[in-house]
Design an enzyme around this catalytic site. Structure first.
Site, PDB file in Angstrom:
ATOM      1  N   ALA A  29       0.729  -1.087   0.137  1.00 43.69           N
ATOM      2  CA  ALA A  29       0.112   0.151   0.153  1.00 43.69           C
ATOM      3  C   ALA A  29       0.858   1.292  -0.014  1.00 43.69           C
ATOM      4  CB  ALA A  29      -0.943  -0.098   1.069  1.00 43.69           C
ATOM      5  N   GLN A 108       0.264  -6.338  -3.637  1.00 42.81           N
ATOM      6  CA  GLN A 108      -0.730  -6.688  -2.685  1.00 42.81           C
ATOM      7  C   GLN A 108      -1.660  -5.530  -2.882  1.00 42.81           C
ATOM      8  OE1 GLN A 108       1.352  -7.683   1.342  1.00 42.81           O
ATOM      9  NE2 GLN A 108       2.891  -6.489   0.340  1.00 42.81           N
ATOM     10  N   ASP A 111      -5.650  -1.817  -6.134  1.00 41.73           N
ATOM     11  CA  ASP A 111      -6.176  -0.301  -6.858  1.00 41.73           C
ATOM     12  C   ASP A 111      -5.833  -0.286  -8.254  1.00 41.73           C
ATOM     13  OD1 ASP A 111      -3.222   0.404  -7.155  1.00 41.73           O
ATOM     14  OD2 ASP A 111      -3.418   1.258  -5.232  1.00 41.73           O
ATOM     15  N   HIS A 128      -3.649 -10.021  -3.985  1.00 43.78           N
ATOM     16  CA  HIS A 128      -4.628 -10.005  -3.073  1.00 43.78           C
ATOM     17  C   HIS A 128      -6.167  -9.423  -4.052  1.00 43.78           C
ATOM     18  CE1 HIS A 128      -2.154  -9.283   0.612  1.00 43.78           C
ATOM     19  NE2 HIS A 128      -2.030 -10.537   0.376  1.00 43.78           N
ATOM     20  N   CYS A 161     -25.983 -10.752  -5.641  1.00 41.19           N
ATOM     21  CA  CYS A 161     -25.768 -11.207  -6.774  1.00 41.19           C
ATOM     22  C   CYS A 161     -27.151 -11.503  -7.744  1.00 41.19           C
ATOM     23  CB  CYS A 161     -25.140 -12.664  -6.808  1.00 41.19           C
ATOM     24  SG  CYS A 161     -24.911 -13.446  -8.599  1.00 41.19           S
ATOM     25  N   CYS A 164     -27.684 -15.058  -8.760  1.00 39.02           N
ATOM     26  CA  CYS A 164     -28.391 -16.252  -7.768  1.00 39.02           C
ATOM     27  C   CYS A 164     -29.042 -15.735  -6.585  1.00 39.02           C
ATOM     28  CB  CYS A 164     -27.112 -17.477  -7.743  1.00 39.02           C
ATOM     29  SG  CYS A 164     -25.933 -16.839  -6.544  1.00 39.02           S
ATOM     30  N   THR A 202       5.438  -1.938   1.874  1.00 36.70           N
ATOM     31  CA  THR A 202       4.730  -2.886   2.315  1.00 36.70           C
ATOM     32  C   THR A 202       5.629  -3.030   4.026  1.00 36.70           C
ATOM     33  OG1 THR A 202       4.283  -5.239   2.725  1.00 36.70           O
ATOM     34  CG2 THR A 202       6.007  -4.829   1.139  1.00 36.70           C
ATOM     35  N   SER A 203       4.576  -3.179   4.853  1.00 35.57           N
ATOM     36  CA  SER A 203       5.014  -3.579   6.175  1.00 35.57           C
ATOM     37  C   SER A 203       5.375  -4.978   6.416  1.00 35.57           C
ATOM     38  CB  SER A 203       3.709  -3.142   7.150  1.00 35.57           C
ATOM     39  OG  SER A 203       2.733  -3.814   6.930  1.00 35.57           O
ATOM     40  N   ILE A 245       9.423   6.832  -1.072  1.00 39.04           N
ATOM     41  CA  ILE A 245       9.359   5.846  -2.227  1.00 39.04           C
ATOM     42  C   ILE A 245       9.482   6.615  -3.666  1.00 39.04           C
ATOM     43  CG2 ILE A 245       7.842   4.451  -3.549  1.00 39.04           C
ATOM     44  CD1 ILE A 245       6.915   3.393  -0.730  1.00 39.04           C
TER      45      ILE A 245
HETATM   46  P1  NAD Z   1       0.670  -1.336   5.179  1.00 35.62           P
HETATM   47  O1  NAD Z   1      -0.333  -0.615   5.295  1.00 35.62           O
HETATM   48  O2  NAD Z   1       0.830  -2.753   6.204  1.00 35.62           O
HETATM   49  O3  NAD Z   1       2.030  -0.994   5.199  1.00 35.62           O
HETATM   50  C1  NAD Z   1       2.524   0.048   4.267  1.00 35.62           C
HETATM   51  C2  NAD Z   1       3.829   0.526   4.581  1.00 35.62           C
HETATM   52  O4  NAD Z   1       4.572   1.318   3.759  1.00 35.62           O
HETATM   53  C3  NAD Z   1       4.081   1.315   5.820  1.00 35.62           C
HETATM   54  O5  NAD Z   1       5.123   0.519   6.835  1.00 35.62           O
HETATM   55  C4  NAD Z   1       4.491   2.710   5.751  1.00 35.62           C
HETATM   56  O6  NAD Z   1       5.239   3.142   6.450  1.00 35.62           O
HETATM   57  C5  NAD Z   1       5.169   2.499   4.300  1.00 35.62           C
HETATM   58  N1  NAD Z   1       4.962   3.862   3.395  1.00 35.62           N
HETATM   59  C6  NAD Z   1       3.901   4.341   3.080  1.00 35.62           C
HETATM   60  N2  NAD Z   1       3.941   5.432   2.286  1.00 35.62           N
HETATM   61  C7  NAD Z   1       5.339   5.497   2.104  1.00 35.62           C
HETATM   62  C8  NAD Z   1       6.252   6.152   1.432  1.00 35.62           C
HETATM   63  N3  NAD Z   1       5.626   7.149   0.520  1.00 35.62           N
HETATM   64  N4  NAD Z   1       7.505   6.041   1.289  1.00 35.62           N
HETATM   65  C9  NAD Z   1       8.020   5.024   1.995  1.00 35.62           C
HETATM   66  N5  NAD Z   1       7.254   4.226   2.847  1.00 35.62           N
HETATM   67  C10 NAD Z   1       5.897   4.323   2.691  1.00 35.62           C
HETATM   68  O7  NAD Z   1       0.363  -2.191   3.596  1.00 35.62           O
HETATM   69  P2  NAD Z   1       0.913  -3.635   3.073  1.00 35.62           P
HETATM   70  O8  NAD Z   1       2.096  -4.405   3.598  1.00 35.62           O
HETATM   71  O9  NAD Z   1       0.624  -3.570   1.573  1.00 35.62           O
HETATM   72  O10 NAD Z   1      -0.482  -4.432   3.684  1.00 35.62           O
HETATM   73  C11 NAD Z   1      -1.901  -3.656   3.585  1.00 35.62           C
HETATM   74  C12 NAD Z   1      -3.086  -4.724   2.967  1.00 35.62           C
HETATM   75  O11 NAD Z   1      -4.023  -3.848   2.616  1.00 35.62           O
HETATM   76  C13 NAD Z   1      -2.361  -5.229   1.684  1.00 35.62           C
HETATM   77  O12 NAD Z   1      -2.855  -6.509   1.718  1.00 35.62           O
HETATM   78  C14 NAD Z   1      -3.411  -4.527   0.585  1.00 35.62           C
HETATM   79  O13 NAD Z   1      -3.978  -5.567  -0.247  1.00 35.62           O
HETATM   80  C15 NAD Z   1      -4.062  -3.761   1.164  1.00 35.62           C
HETATM   81  N6  NAD Z   1      -4.278  -2.148   0.825  1.00 35.62           N
HETATM   82  C16 NAD Z   1      -4.287  -1.814  -0.346  1.00 35.62           C
HETATM   83  C17 NAD Z   1      -4.043  -0.674  -0.839  1.00 35.62           C
HETATM   84  C18 NAD Z   1      -3.922  -0.424  -2.218  1.00 35.62           C
HETATM   85  O14 NAD Z   1      -4.217  -1.134  -3.153  1.00 35.62           O
HETATM   86  N7  NAD Z   1      -3.623   0.946  -2.558  1.00 35.62           N
HETATM   87  C19 NAD Z   1      -4.396   0.551   0.301  1.00 35.62           C
HETATM   88  C20 NAD Z   1      -4.488   0.054   1.540  1.00 35.62           C
HETATM   89  C21 NAD Z   1      -4.314  -1.453   1.893  1.00 35.62           C
END
Ligand code: NAD
Length: 258
Positions: A29, A108, A111, A128, A161, A164, A202-203, A245
């Protein structure tokens, strides 16, 4: 630290998948926060600010409680992803592909911003699922989430749905649901076959996605973690880049695709 053996060392998969210099990327995310989509566990994350929101991502709660489904559809409708544009991080990964260095882009995220940025759909593995499509829990019929949201706007709080009458949800993988085995298999193969595995934004707290880091390292790849906060896999990484990032990923891509 990553193991010191060369990337070409024998591995269970090396006879099946020839090893070339290649990068597999796992995104989370954090890659989309610069596009205005909040993450879950970052400082301004959806669950950090409102822990109860995690319930909306749990399949048991979703199936058992019409009120959870109603709130889930409203949350989907309000998701900024519908209007979001790709950012420098997404574009850097398109560049990595154009330079011939990308083995696979495992995400993951739900979007679809990697594809909107220009990453080839066949290289993007959506672990996901995605929020653009919807699926019936009972009969498996697929449709578009926008159509379901139109029905919500027209007054159906929990649109069933149309085929069904079963419970409808977005084509995302909720907690308690299994991942698509074909997508997971392809992601594991991409982790085994790469020489560099980059986990970005990702965390690394959700499995099996996070475990791909270990799969890659066990098979001789160098692990690079790009994330603002510490992750459970930092100790396994050859490099940890704790910078935004939007600037760190374009610089890393330049280096990796040289
Ligand atoms: P998470 O929220 O657990 O972790 C995101 C990490 O990214 C955090 O540690 C944060 O500090 C870091 N981060 C955020 N912005 C940053 C930046 N600009 N620069 C550097 N680091 C940055 O996310 P995850 O590990 O992807 O797990 C969350 C779950 O939720 C996933 O399974 C996903 O499917 C879903 N999700 C998806 C979206 C999306 O599609 N955009 C958004 C929220 C959650």
């Amino acid at each position: 630290m990553a193991p010191s053996q060369p990337a070409s060392s024998a591995s269970p998969s090396s006879s099946l998948t020839p090893r070339r210099p290649s990068v597999t990327v796992l995104t989370g995310a954090g890659v989309s926060t610069d596009s205005g989509i909040p993450d879950f566990r970052g400082p301004a994350g959806v669950w950090t600010r409102n822990p109860a929101a995690e319930k909306l991502s749990d399949i048991d709660h979703y199936l058992a409680d019409p009120d959870v489904r109603k709130r889930s559809w409203l949350a989907r409708r309000a998701n900024p992803a519908w209007r979001a544009e790709p950012n420098a991080g997404h574009l850097a990964l398109v560049e990595l592909e154009h330079r011939g260095a990308l083995r696979a882009l495992v995400t993951q995220n739900i979007d679809r911003l990697h594809q909107k940025a220009g990453s080839s759909p066949e290289l993007v593995l959506e672990l996901h699922g995605n929020m653009v499509e919807s699926v019936c829990i009972t009969c498996g019929a697929r449709g578009m989430t926008k159509d379901a949201l139109d029905r919500v706007d027209a007054g159906e709080e929990d649109p069933p749905c149309l085929a069904c009458g079963g419970i409808l949800k977005t084509a995302t993988v909720m907690f308690g649901q299994a991942l698509d085995p074909d997508v997971l298999q392809a992601a594991a193969e991409a982790a085994q076959a790469c020489t560099t595995f980059v986990a970005v934004g990702t965390s690394l707290q959700v499995h099996p996605a996070a475990g791909l880091c270990e799969v890659a390292v066990r098979n001789g790849a160098e692990l690079i973690v790009v994330n603002a906060e510490a992750t459970p896999y930092d100790d396994l990484a050859a490099r940890v880049i704790r910078e935004p990032i939007g600037t760190a990923l374009p610089a890393l891509v330049d280096e990796l695709a040289r």
